[in-house]
Scaffold this active site. Structure first.
Site: not given
Length: 393
Positions: A71-73, A133, A166, A227, A230, A288
């Site tokens: 995270g950290g978005e 990513y 992202r 995912h 989704r 996840d």
């Protein structure tokens, strides 16, 4: 002296049904499987467990966990916490693969590897993927192939991101080069060498992977997209990928917001894929765990954030059985044999003589987790932890 455990009269799903069997554990391996084993005349210290009211299944393999958080978005305060041992064991997970995600700056591969070693010391089997990513991939040695060959715990690459705002917006050539390096590294080190792929909700869906394969010697089996539940468009593209021979993964951690806005629940996705004729060994679930679960609007603005939970892995498998009429063997396959196979973990995901003694006892009446064994050591009894992580209360 090695610990010896005899599990008596369990209904064994290996994950294929074997009927009622006795299973003998010696040290960290399964020593024998049969009927009417007796230790009455043995002078060895043997722990006997009556499993007549239980299913015995392989320990669960979670192919996507953020050991050190993610995270950290939403800025530094939204970096998610590290996983703890009982986050895995109380959910029946005895093998987990750690990855980096969006953030490969404040979360590093060396930190990921250190956490993987810590979790293994505490009781479960752990592995990692190199990269994150972005492409070009961050690595430990400076090279994907070298990471796979020289670092025991690194078994693949990922999760690289496609079809997502992202992602680093990789070219087809860049994706091919990552896959080629992973394949060669896997071949030379005797590892799976797959590329785990984070798939976003972008219009390109899985087309970058199909394009990477077209006109090259690569096959879709080199990629392991996750995912895939989704939304319905992503799900349908996943079915196309699976029908082309690939393995697809459904994410079990979710939010009410995502489910209300088009996400297909992992349990339902598994049921629908099986109904579409996809073989169980081409379908997996992953948690996840400890990832951020960000909620974005159509403009990419962050609306909120939750944290993935490893325990959702088995919760979704159980839900597939109880609510969507998936067979227990197929549901267990999606969290044991299927992920172990795609990851190249030959000692994991099945119950057979000589394989690692990673086992879970499920109650017949409600399919709840009762006992968990990892590498022959009992970590959970009566649904409660016998072993906790170093810093767990």
């Amino acid at each position: 002296m090695e610990q010896i455990i005899l599990i008596k009269n369990a209904q064994v799903l290996a994950p294929e049904p074997l009927g009622r069997r006795d299973v003998l554990i010696s040290g960290n391996s399964i020593a024998a499987i049969g009927e009417n084993f007796s230790v009455a005349d043995s002078n060895l210290p043997v722990t006997v467990i009556d499993a007549s009211e239980h299913y015995l299944v392989p320990g669960f393999v979670d192919s996507l966990v953020h050991f050190i958080g993610g995270g950290g978005e939403g800025g530094f305060a939204t970096r998610t916490p590290e996983m703890q041992l009982t986050d895995a064991t109380l959910g029946g997970v005895t093998t987990a693969i750690g990855v980096l995600g969006t953030d490969a700056t404040t979360r590093t591969l060396t930190n990921l590897l250190a956490k993987a070693h810590a979790l293994q010391i505490e009781g479960i089997s752990t592995y990692c993927h190199t990269g994150s990513y972005e492409i070009p991939c961050r690595t430990v040695t400076g090279n994907i192939t070298d990471d796979l060959i020289l670092i025991d715990k690194i078994i693949g690459v990922g999760e690289i991101a496609i079809s997502d705002h992202r992602s680093s917006q990789p070219t087809i050539s860049e994706i091919r080069k990552v896959a080629a390096a992973a394949r060669v590294g896997g071949m030379l080190s005797g590892k799976g060498g797959i590329v785990s792929v984070h798939v976003g909700a972008g219009d390109s869906l899985l087309q970058p992977l199909f394009d990477a394969v077209t006109g090259s010697e690569l096959t879709v089996k080199q990629f392991y997209p996750t995912h895939m539940n989704r939304n319905n468009a992503v799900f349908e593209s996943g079915l196309r990928f699976a029908k082309a021979g690939g393995v697809i993964d459904f994410t079990t951690s979710t939010t009410d917001y995502d489910l209300k806005h088009g996400e297909v629940a992992a349990a339902q996705a598994l049921a629908r894929a099986l109904q579409a004729g996809i073989p169980a060994m081409q379908l997996t679930l992953s948690s996840d765990g400890n990832a951020s679960l960000p909620i974005f609007n159509e403009d990419g603005d962050l609306l909120g954030l939750q944290v993935g939970q490893v325990r959702t892995l088995y919760q979704s498998a159980r839900e597939a059985v109880q609510q969507y009429h998936v067979s227990l063997a197929d549901a267990i396959t999606a969290i044991t044999a299927a992920p172990a196979a795609v990851l190249g973990l030959k000692q994991k995901g099945r119950i057979a003589v000589g394989l690692d003694a990673d086992l879970v006892l499920l109650r017949h009446d409600d399919l709840t987790i009762d006992q968990v064994f990892a590498m022959g050591k009992q970590l959970v009894a009566a649904g409660q932890p016998l072993v906790k992580g170093t810093f767990e209360p």
